[in-house]
Structure formats: structure tokens, C-alpha cells
Scaffold this active site. Structure first.
Site, PDB file in Angstrom:
ATOM      1  N   CYS A 173      -9.461  28.968  19.961  1.00 42.10           N
ATOM      2  CA  CYS A 173     -10.882  29.834  20.563  1.00 42.10           C
ATOM      3  C   CYS A 173     -10.673  30.485  20.762  1.00 42.10           C
ATOM      4  O   CYS A 173      -9.288  30.995  22.205  1.00 42.10           O
ATOM      5  CB  CYS A 173     -10.094  28.266  21.876  1.00 42.10           C
ATOM      6  SG  CYS A 173     -11.658  28.589  23.106  1.00 42.10           S
TER       7      CYS A 173
ATOM      8  N   CYS B 185     -11.128  31.035  24.589  1.00 45.51           N
ATOM      9  CA  CYS B 185      -9.810  30.815  25.522  1.00 45.51           C
ATOM     10  C   CYS B 185      -8.638  31.534  25.471  1.00 45.51           C
ATOM     11  O   CYS B 185      -8.916  32.386  26.811  1.00 45.51           O
ATOM     12  CB  CYS B 185      -9.588  29.627  24.974  1.00 45.51           C
ATOM     13  SG  CYS B 185     -10.510  28.249  25.098  1.00 45.51           S
ATOM     14  N   ASP B 186      -8.469  32.586  24.328  1.00 46.50           N
ATOM     15  CA  ASP B 186      -6.803  32.969  23.913  1.00 46.50           C
ATOM     16  C   ASP B 186      -7.375  34.739  23.635  1.00 46.50           C
ATOM     17  O   ASP B 186      -5.905  35.326  24.372  1.00 46.50           O
ATOM     18  CB  ASP B 186      -6.452  32.546  23.363  1.00 46.50           C
ATOM     19  CG  ASP B 186      -6.198  31.018  23.584  1.00 46.50           C
ATOM     20  OD1 ASP B 186      -6.076  30.590  24.776  1.00 46.50           O
ATOM     21  OD2 ASP B 186      -5.220  29.773  22.889  1.00 46.50           O
TER      22      ASP B 186
END
Ligand code: NAP
Length: 339
Positions: free
Chosen positions: A152, A155-156
């Protein structure tokens, strides 16, 4: 996670509300339902080598985009906090998998891997979706330990770990295009690794990726292994045409080869979309085509896939279940159906 209640194979349990799943959607539904005195039961999953209760956040190191945590929080810490909050209001938790449901009967019938049978007036399905992984050596270890492998980018990708490095994205669909383009905001360079010689992605997304000067496409290429003990150092890749193998240095790997909703255990008893995600009975609602069965989180969402959106639909499902039960539940549905 630990702390699951003692397993008992006693007589059939009779419950007002059963929640299946223990990601942000399941726990949020439990918090709302418990505070509404629905005395919910959560089946959080039994766990296995590749699946642990708590959902995809258990594979996420730092969560920086969930409001309320200005200093960030790790995925497992966040899920533990959600779980404790649900427990605080009396949620009962079983560390078991739901393996079978029967939604043709009322109360709805649920069976677990430990042989437990539960009859429930209402059910919330919040079993999530799993990112697909390549399954090559080194990948799982570095994904679990926050060593630079992720599924992701949203997300990261913004974490300092990935800044100014050469990052690899694997996949040829819209997700891979989107992730590669997004990562150019942080990366020195993005290698887009695809196993064929043309993209599956929509034309506009593919063009955007191809036109981006920071993205270099490696066509006809597959990843054979991921190198690095604590941090990713590189990839072993193979050319699918010539068979030739070589090493590529990268500071991050983003696997974007699709997601799979955890809807198989429903055995076709809820209406699903073509891609296996649960189809809500009405847009913007969590009620399904089966009265008293609601669905929340990534198992209904192939688009946003965020912890905050999953928590939001978990809240919605609990409120809808509560109102449905308060208005007579199945009896009201039957009466309306008969009218
Ligand atoms: P997808 O369309 O199924 O694409 C998956 C990609 O991964 C394919 O290119 C596939 O290669 C590759 N792949 C699959 N398994 C692989 C493996 N084991 N090793 C290497 N490569 C592998 O998945 P997605 O990109 O996540 O998209 C899912 C849906 O969401 C699509 O309908 C998409 O349009 C939509 N979506 C839309 C947007 C947007 O519009 N902004 C953004 C994201 C997703 P092959 O092509 O060779 O099969």
C-alpha cells in the site's frame, strides 16, 4: 494478540449480534454495538502463518494518516487499542474463524472452526480483503518487519524510510499505475515491473505512468526474490522472454497485483459483485440483500481501502443493525414483505 476467551463446544449460542472480522470495521462496529447494549460477539479469526487477527493493519508498520495520532501509531498497536476499546464495553471475543454460515434460516446460523454453533439475530460481516503477494523468498519477512516491502503506497509511501530512494512497484493494473505515480512524489526513481509487454490498466492511467519522467518500466519482468535482512537491498528479477536473471538495487518494493475480498466463506449466500466484494442492497448503506446481515470495511470496498473508511462503515453497520433490531428485526421485514 492472545486474550481470546476460552473455547467451549457447549450448546448453541444465541446472540443478538455477531460480528465477523477484527480489522478497523469489525472493532468499530463492536464499540458502537456494545455501547448500544447489543452485547456483541466478535469472531476475530483463528490466525495462521499468513493471516493474523486484526486484519491488514497487522502488516502495517507506521500509520501516519489516521486522525487522532499526531505522532503516528503502528498498525498492531492501533488494532490492539481498537480491540481494548471494544472489550471495555463488554464485547465478547472469540479467537476462532467462521467457516460456515447459513443465512437461509432465522436466526442466522454461524459455525466456527472449533465447532461452535451460533444463532444470531443480526450479523455484521467485516472480514476485509487481503492484498495479494508475490510469494517469493524474502517478501513476507520484510513486509512483516517493516523492512521496506509494502502492499500500500498510500499507507507507507510517505514514510521517511522511502524518501529519495529507487523504489519498485510490481503490477500492470490501475493500482500499480496509481502507486507508481504517487511514489514519484517521494522517490528518486520508480521502477514499474510488469510480467507482460502491455498494461492491463486503463489507458489514461497507463499514459500518465508512461509519461512520468521518474518512472522506468521493466516489461516482461518478474521478481524472483527480495534481498535484505532487516531492510530491503534489492531484487532478483528475471526476463520472462530470455529467461535471463539479474539483481536490481532498490530501497523499497510495493506489490500492487490486486486484492482479494474474504467473502469465500459466505458460499454465495450474499449477493457479491463480479470481483467477489459484497454488494450492498442500497448504495451508501451496509445492509446486504439478506435481512439482518450487514457488511462493512474492505469486504465491501474495492476503492478506498483505508482504515478510516473501514472504521466509518463499521460504525454505519452497527447503527443500521441497531435500528433494524429496534424496529422489530426480521418480524418487521416479514410483515413488510407480506404486505
Ligand atoms: P488488477 O486490475 O487485477 O491488476 C493486477 C495486475 O497485477 C495485473 O497487471 C496482473 O498482471 C498483475 N499480477 C497479478 N498477479 C501477479 C503476479 N503473481 N505476479 C506479477 N504480476 C501479477 O488489480 P488492480 O490494479 O488492483 O485493480 C483492481 C480494480 O480496481 C480494477 O478494476 C481497477 O481498474 C480498479 N482500480 C481503479 C483505480 C482508478 O481508477 N484510479 C485505481 C486502482 C484500482 P496481468 O496484467 O499480466 O494479468
Amino acid at each position: 494478540m492472545g486474550g481470546g476467551l476460552e473455547l467451549s463446544r457447549g450448546p448453541t449460542m444465541k446472540e443478538k449480534l455477531v460480528i465477523i472480522g477484527s480489522g478497523p470495521a469489525g472493532w468499530t462496529a463492536a464499540i458502537y454495538a456494545a455501547r448500544a447494549n447489543l452485547d456483541p460477539v466478535v469472531f476475530e479469526g483463528a490466525g495462521s502463518r499468513t493471516m493474523i487477527p486484526g486484519g491488514q493493519l497487522m502488516f502495517t508498520t507506521d500509520v501516519e494518516n489516521y486522525p487522532g495520532f499526531p505522532g503516528g501509531v503502528t498498525g498492531p498497536e492501533m488494532m490492539m487499542a481498537f480491540r481494548q476499546q471494544a472489550e471495555r464495553f463488554g464485547t465478547r471475543i472469540f479467537t476462532e474463524d467462521v467457516v460456515k454460515v447459513d443465512f437461509s434460516v432465522y436466526p442466522r446460523r454461524i459455525e466456527t472452526n472449533m465447532g461452535k454453533v451460533v444463532e444470531a439475530d443480526a450479523v455484521i460481516v467485516a472480514t476485509g480483503a487481503n492484498a495479494k503477494w508475490l510469494g517469493v523468498p524474502g517478501e513476507e519477512h520484510l513486509a512483516r518487519t517493516g523492512g521496506g516491502v509494502s502492499a500500500c503506497a498510500v499507507c507507507d509511501g510517505a514514510l521517511p524510510f522511502f524518501r529519495d530512494k529507487t523504489l519498485a512497484v510490481v503490477g500492470g493494473g490501475d493500482s500499480a499505475m496509481e502507486e507508481a505515480i504517487y511514489l514519484t512524489n517521494f522517490a528518486g526513481k520508480v521502477l514499474l515491473i510488469h510480467r507482460r509487454d502491455s498494461f492491463r490498466a486503463s489507458r489514461i492511467m497507463a499514459e500518465r505512468a508512461l509519461e512520468n519522467p521518474k518512472i522506468e518500466v521493466m516489461w516482461n519482468t518478474v521478481v524472483k526474490s527480495v534481498h535484505g535482512e532487516e531492510e530491503i537491498r534489492g531484487l532478483r528479477v528475471a526476463d520472462t522472454v530470455s529467461g535471463e536473471e539479474r539483481d536490481v538495487e532498490v530501497g523499497g518494493l510495493f506489490v500492487a497485483i490486486g486484492h482479494e475480498p474474504n467473502s469465500g466463506f459466505l458460499d454465495g449466500q450474499l449477493e457479491l459483485r463480479d470481483n467477489g466484494y459484497i454488494h450492498p442492497a442500497e448504495p451508501g448503506r451496509t445492509a446486504t440483500n439478506v435481512p439482518g446481515v450487514f457488511a462493512a470495511g474492505d469486504v465491501i470496498d474495492d476503492y478506498y481501502r483505508q482504515a478510516i473508511t473501514a472504521a466509518g462503515t463499521g460504525c454505519m453497520a452497527a447503527l443500521e443493525a441497531e435500528r433494524w433490531l429496534a424496529h422489530g428485526g426480521i418480524e418487521q421485514d416479514v410483515a413488510v414483505g407480506a404486505a
